[in-house]
Design a protein around this motif. Sequence first.
Motif, mmCIF file in Angstrom:
data_model
loop_
_atom_site.group_PDB
_atom_site.id
_atom_site.type_symbol
_atom_site.label_atom_id
_atom_site.label_comp_id
_atom_site.label_asym_id
_atom_site.label_seq_id
_atom_site.Cartn_x
_atom_site.Cartn_y
_atom_site.Cartn_z
ATOM 1 N N GLN A 25 -2.977 10.693 3.050
ATOM 2 C CA GLN A 25 -2.623 10.045 1.786
ATOM 3 C C GLN A 25 -3.722 9.090 1.348
ATOM 4 O O GLN A 25 -4.054 9.025 0.174
ATOM 5 C CB GLN A 25 -1.302 9.277 1.922
ATOM 6 C CG GLN A 25 -0.084 10.128 1.773
ATOM 7 C CD GLN A 25 1.170 9.275 1.693
ATOM 8 O OE1 GLN A 25 1.225 8.152 2.191
ATOM 9 N NE2 GLN A 25 2.194 9.823 1.062
ATOM 10 N N ASP A 26 -4.271 8.341 2.300
ATOM 11 C CA ASP A 26 -5.365 7.423 1.985
ATOM 12 C C ASP A 26 -6.562 8.179 1.432
ATOM 13 O O ASP A 26 -7.204 7.738 0.484
ATOM 14 C CB ASP A 26 -5.801 6.655 3.230
ATOM 15 C CG ASP A 26 -5.152 5.279 3.316
ATOM 16 O OD1 ASP A 26 -4.406 4.904 2.407
ATOM 17 O OD2 ASP A 26 -5.402 4.592 4.329
ATOM 18 N N ALA A 27 -6.877 9.309 2.056
ATOM 19 C CA ALA A 27 -8.027 10.108 1.621
ATOM 20 C C ALA A 27 -7.831 10.666 0.225
ATOM 21 O O ALA A 27 -8.796 10.832 -0.529
ATOM 22 C CB ALA A 27 -8.284 11.246 2.603
ATOM 23 N N SER B 97 0.838 -1.191 0.000
ATOM 24 C CA SER B 97 0.000 0.000 0.000
ATOM 25 C C SER B 97 0.871 1.238 0.000
ATOM 26 O O SER B 97 1.948 1.245 0.579
ATOM 27 C CB SER B 97 -0.902 -0.038 1.235
ATOM 28 O OG SER B 97 -1.083 1.222 1.770
ATOM 29 N N GLY B 98 0.404 2.289 -0.603
ATOM 30 C CA GLY B 98 1.137 3.540 -0.591
ATOM 31 C C GLY B 98 1.138 4.181 0.779
ATOM 32 O O GLY B 98 1.863 5.107 1.036
ATOM 33 N N THR B 99 0.304 3.681 1.670
ATOM 34 C CA THR B 99 0.218 4.255 3.004
ATOM 35 C C THR B 99 0.629 3.242 4.061
ATOM 36 O O THR B 99 0.107 3.245 5.165
ATOM 37 C CB THR B 99 -1.208 4.754 3.272
ATOM 38 O OG1 THR B 99 -2.100 3.656 3.140
ATOM 39 C CG2 THR B 99 -1.602 5.861 2.329
ATOM 40 N N ASP B 100 1.559 2.376 3.745
ATOM 41 C CA ASP B 100 2.052 1.382 4.684
ATOM 42 C C ASP B 100 2.752 2.086 5.849
ATOM 43 O O ASP B 100 3.618 2.927 5.652
ATOM 44 C CB ASP B 100 3.011 0.446 3.957
ATOM 45 C CG ASP B 100 3.356 -0.779 4.754
ATOM 46 O OD1 ASP B 100 2.649 -1.066 5.738
ATOM 47 O OD2 ASP B 100 4.337 -1.449 4.408
ATOM 48 N N THR B 101 2.388 1.724 7.078
ATOM 49 C CA THR B 101 2.934 2.395 8.258
ATOM 50 C C THR B 101 4.403 2.099 8.490
ATOM 51 O O THR B 101 5.087 2.882 9.137
ATOM 52 C CB THR B 101 2.154 1.985 9.526
ATOM 53 O OG1 THR B 101 2.150 0.568 9.612
ATOM 54 C CG2 THR B 101 0.747 2.516 9.512
ATOM 55 N N ALA B 102 4.899 0.980 8.005
ATOM 56 C CA ALA B 102 6.279 0.583 8.282
ATOM 57 C C ALA B 102 7.232 0.925 7.141
ATOM 58 O O ALA B 102 8.253 0.291 6.959
ATOM 59 C CB ALA B 102 6.343 -0.904 8.600
ATOM 60 N N ARG B 103 6.923 1.937 6.374
ATOM 61 C CA ARG B 103 7.854 2.363 5.318
ATOM 62 C C ARG B 103 8.376 3.745 5.681
ATOM 63 O O ARG B 103 7.774 4.466 6.470
ATOM 64 C CB ARG B 103 7.161 2.378 3.964
ATOM 65 C CG ARG B 103 6.107 3.465 3.855
ATOM 66 C CD ARG B 103 5.527 3.558 2.447
ATOM 67 N NE ARG B 103 4.414 4.464 2.420
ATOM 68 C CZ ARG B 103 4.522 5.797 2.369
ATOM 69 N NH1 ARG B 103 5.702 6.353 2.326
ATOM 70 N NH2 ARG B 103 3.452 6.551 2.363
ATOM 71 N N ARG C 22 2.343 -3.667 11.756
ATOM 72 C CA ARG C 22 1.269 -4.391 11.057
ATOM 73 C C ARG C 22 0.727 -3.585 9.891
ATOM 74 O O ARG C 22 0.455 -4.116 8.820
ATOM 75 C CB ARG C 22 0.162 -4.706 12.054
ATOM 76 C CG ARG C 22 -0.934 -5.536 11.476
ATOM 77 C CD ARG C 22 -1.862 -6.016 12.564
ATOM 78 N NE ARG C 22 -2.927 -6.783 11.951
ATOM 79 C CZ ARG C 22 -4.194 -6.618 12.230
ATOM 80 N NH1 ARG C 22 -4.558 -5.745 13.137
ATOM 81 N NH2 ARG C 22 -5.100 -7.339 11.626
ATOM 82 N N GLY C 23 0.519 -2.306 10.118
ATOM 83 C CA GLY C 23 -0.002 -1.460 9.054
ATOM 84 C C GLY C 23 -1.473 -1.730 8.793
ATOM 85 O O GLY C 23 -2.161 -2.336 9.604
ATOM 86 N N GLY C 24 -1.932 -1.254 7.664
ATOM 87 C CA GLY C 24 -3.339 -1.404 7.328
ATOM 88 C C GLY C 24 -4.206 -0.536 8.217
ATOM 89 O O GLY C 24 -3.728 0.135 9.126
ATOM 90 N N ARG C 25 -5.476 -0.563 7.938
ATOM 91 C CA ARG C 25 -6.406 0.287 8.687
ATOM 92 C C ARG C 25 -6.432 -0.081 10.176
ATOM 93 O O ARG C 25 -6.350 0.780 11.037
ATOM 94 C CB ARG C 25 -7.801 0.175 8.087
ATOM 95 C CG ARG C 25 -8.808 1.056 8.802
ATOM 96 C CD ARG C 25 -10.103 1.139 8.055
ATOM 97 N NE ARG C 25 -9.898 2.039 6.926
ATOM 98 C CZ ARG C 25 -10.604 2.005 5.808
ATOM 99 N NH1 ARG C 25 -11.551 1.117 5.661
ATOM 100 N NH2 ARG C 25 -10.365 2.851 4.835
#
Length: 151
Positions: free
Chosen positions: A143-145, A14-20, A75-78
């Motif tokens: 970014q998600d929005a 995902s472009g909004t991955d928390t672990a990047r 973990r990332g994701g919503r």
Amino acid sequence: MADSPLGGPAPEPSGTDTARGPGRVLVAVYGVFALAAGARAVVQLAVQFDEAPIAYLLSALAAVVYLVATVGLARGGRSGRRTAMAACGVELAGVLVVGTLSLVDPAAFPDATVWSGFGQGYGFVPLVLPVLGLLWLRHLAEQDADRPDAA
């Protein structure tokens, strides 16, 4: 496209991955703090509990909060972002409340906690870390929005 360990296609990152990017640094720092606060709390609770039980229990709570934030960010994701946001919020509230109380009534904290003096014993990282975490998570939400495929 790479295969996952179970043989199916691996999910697209995902472009909004928390672990990047900066998220990787946050995961690492939260992980180190979870280990440091947890180890400190275990030793203090096992050896010195009667000296300052509230302070040592607060250090154990801090360790749990850091662990939850680490897992959520990694973990990332919503759901991972929600978990990390809740942990960062609890951490920030804890640092502000315990930091204030430890300065207003030092006798209430005969030994320091991770959050005493707003994290002074840890270079104020406990005060800055949740702010950075919340800012990163907000950036990812924005970014998600902005993504056209976001529902």
